[in-house]
Motif scaffolding. Structure first.
Motif, short mmCIF file in Angstrom:
data_model
loop_
_atom_site.label_atom_id
_atom_site.label_comp_id
_atom_site.label_asym_id
_atom_site.label_seq_id
_atom_site.Cartn_x
_atom_site.Cartn_y
_atom_site.Cartn_z
N TYR A 192 20.15 -9.85 4.20
CA TYR A 192 19.75 -10.44 2.91
C TYR A 192 19.21 -9.34 1.99
N PRO A 193 20.06 -8.46 1.50
CA PRO A 193 19.59 -7.28 0.75
C PRO A 193 18.88 -7.61 -0.56
N LEU A 194 19.09 -8.80 -1.12
CA LEU A 194 18.45 -9.14 -2.39
C LEU A 194 17.10 -9.83 -2.21
N LEU A 195 16.74 -10.13 -0.98
CA LEU A 195 15.42 -10.71 -0.71
C LEU A 195 14.43 -9.57 -0.45
N SER A 196 13.33 -9.58 -1.16
CA SER A 196 12.32 -8.54 -0.94
C SER A 196 11.32 -9.01 0.11
N VAL A 197 10.77 -8.05 0.86
CA VAL A 197 9.79 -8.34 1.90
C VAL A 197 8.51 -7.58 1.58
N ASP A 198 7.42 -8.31 1.52
CA ASP A 198 6.10 -7.72 1.28
C ASP A 198 5.31 -7.86 2.58
N LEU A 199 5.06 -6.73 3.26
CA LEU A 199 4.37 -6.75 4.55
C LEU A 199 2.96 -6.19 4.39
N ALA A 200 1.98 -6.99 4.74
CA ALA A 200 0.58 -6.54 4.76
C ALA A 200 0.15 -6.41 6.22
N ILE A 201 -0.71 -5.42 6.50
CA ILE A 201 -1.14 -5.14 7.86
C ILE A 201 -2.66 -5.28 7.96
N CYS A 202 -3.11 -6.06 8.93
CA CYS A 202 -4.54 -6.20 9.18
C CYS A 202 -4.70 -6.72 10.61
N ASN A 203 -5.93 -6.99 11.04
CA ASN A 203 -6.08 -7.48 12.41
C ASN A 203 -5.76 -8.98 12.48
N THR A 204 -5.79 -9.52 13.68
CA THR A 204 -5.32 -10.88 13.91
C THR A 204 -6.12 -11.91 13.11
N GLU A 205 -7.44 -11.83 13.13
CA GLU A 205 -8.26 -12.81 12.42
C GLU A 205 -8.03 -12.73 10.91
N GLN A 206 -7.91 -11.52 10.38
CA GLN A 206 -7.66 -11.37 8.95
C GLN A 206 -6.28 -11.91 8.58
N ALA A 207 -5.29 -11.72 9.46
CA ALA A 207 -3.95 -12.25 9.20
C ALA A 207 -3.97 -13.78 9.12
N ALA A 208 -4.71 -14.41 10.03
CA ALA A 208 -4.82 -15.87 10.00
C ALA A 208 -5.47 -16.34 8.70
N ASP A 209 -6.48 -15.61 8.25
CA ASP A 209 -7.15 -15.97 6.98
C ASP A 209 -6.15 -15.94 5.83
N ARG A 210 -5.29 -14.94 5.80
CA ARG A 210 -4.34 -14.80 4.70
C ARG A 210 -3.31 -15.92 4.70
N VAL A 211 -2.83 -16.30 5.87
CA VAL A 211 -1.86 -17.40 5.93
C VAL A 211 -2.55 -18.70 5.52
N ARG A 212 -3.75 -18.94 6.00
CA ARG A 212 -4.47 -20.16 5.66
C ARG A 212 -4.75 -20.24 4.16
N ASP A 213 -5.04 -19.09 3.53
CA ASP A 213 -5.38 -19.07 2.10
C ASP A 213 -4.16 -19.00 1.19
#
Length: 289
Positions: A117-138
């Motif tokens: 899917y070359p026209l779809l952009s991917v934005d990857l953020a890196i953090c620890n597990t608890e912070q990742a859960a916070d971002r998905v929830r928010d």
């Protein structure tokens, strides 16, 4: 009040630095300053304290930050819906991943995703597990990929891959690695909130070892910093097999004859937010690997 003003406010608040925020958003410093000034003047409230050459959020600014993030996240979700409805060939996928999965497990999958899917952009953020859960929830990410278990009623969580924790040291393991040895060793540890640390703590408890009373020589915020410290002789550590494989093969580290068993990776998704086709396509690709 505009979305652009809110984005600028969030960027400045997160960095507490006007120039750094302007640079990150690719706007001029004067434009960033004007956006903050417009918010403050329109609502007759002070969002930042100016202290010398620096700035800091006021109490009003801290309260407003949560609301601003929510508005921007909802606007991004609305935009994603329109992109999705308009054409699957356009749009963006926001992923947040913990360090081990982001650095070692996910990149080949993302490369295959981009090829498909070359026209779809991917934005990857890196953090620890608890912070990742916070971002998905928010609503700041569509998907989270982590190596720690998350118990959050707002999030769906399911296993999508696995690795193993390996106990490593710069020196060979000459003695039996039993509960007493583990309790008395000097450790190099990941920070609280890390999936690697929470998994290790659980394995140690299963072996009768009190994780809270370990002799921790260093607590470090990344796999790479822990790895480097162990190679330098600072202590022992438990790290992903994906992280230590090359260093063990090179002879710079030694693995203990200890089997912690497989450690699952989990995907996180908000139960009530819109499910994009872009996210579903990535999950389908993960299932194929």
């Amino acid at each position: 009040m505009t979305l652009e003003q809110l984005r600028i406010f969030i960027a400045v608040a997160e960095r507490e630095h006007m120039t750094a925020a302007a640079r990150a958003l690719n706007v001029t410093q004067s434009a960033a300053s004007a956006a903050i000034a417009a918010l403050e003047q329109r609502h007759d409230i002070k969002l930042f304290d100016r202290v010398g050459r620096g700035i800091a959020l006021t109490e009003a600014g801290r309260l407003f930050l949560d609301e601003a993030r929510g508005v921007v996240a909802r606007a991004a979700a609305a935009e994603a819906v329109l992109d999705d409805l308009g054409s699957f060939r356009r749009g963006a996928l926001r992923i947040v991943a913990s360090q081990t999965t982001a650095a070692y497990w996910l990149p080949p999958i993302l490369a295959a995703y981009h090829a498909r899917y070359p026209l779809l952009s991917v934005d990857l953020a890196i953090c620890n597990t608890e912070q990742a859960a916070d971002r998905v929830r928010d609503g700041e990410a569509d998907l989270g990929i982590v190596e720690g278990r998350i118990d959050d009623p707002a999030l769906a969580s399911w296993p999508i891959g696995e690795d193993r924790l390996v106990l490593v040291s710069a020196a060979p393991f000459r003695e039996p690695v039993d509960a007493a040895w583990l309790q008395n060793a000097f450790w190099v540890s990941r920070e609280q909130g890390s999936g690697t640390r929470s998994t290790l703590d659980r394995h140690l408890r299963d072996r009768g070892v009190n994780a809270e009373t370990l002799k921790v020589a260093l607590t470090l915020p990344s796999n790479e910093s822990v790895l480097t410290a162990v190679v330098a002789g600072a202590g022992v550590a438990a790290l992903s097999s994906l992280v230590v494989a090359r260093t063990i093969a090179a002879g710079a580290l030694h693995a203990a004859p200890l089997d912690f068993g497989p450690r699952p990776f989990f995907c996180l998704r908000h139960k009530e937010r819109y499910r994009s086709k872009a996210a579903d396509a990535l999950l389908e690709l993960i299932d194929m690997h």
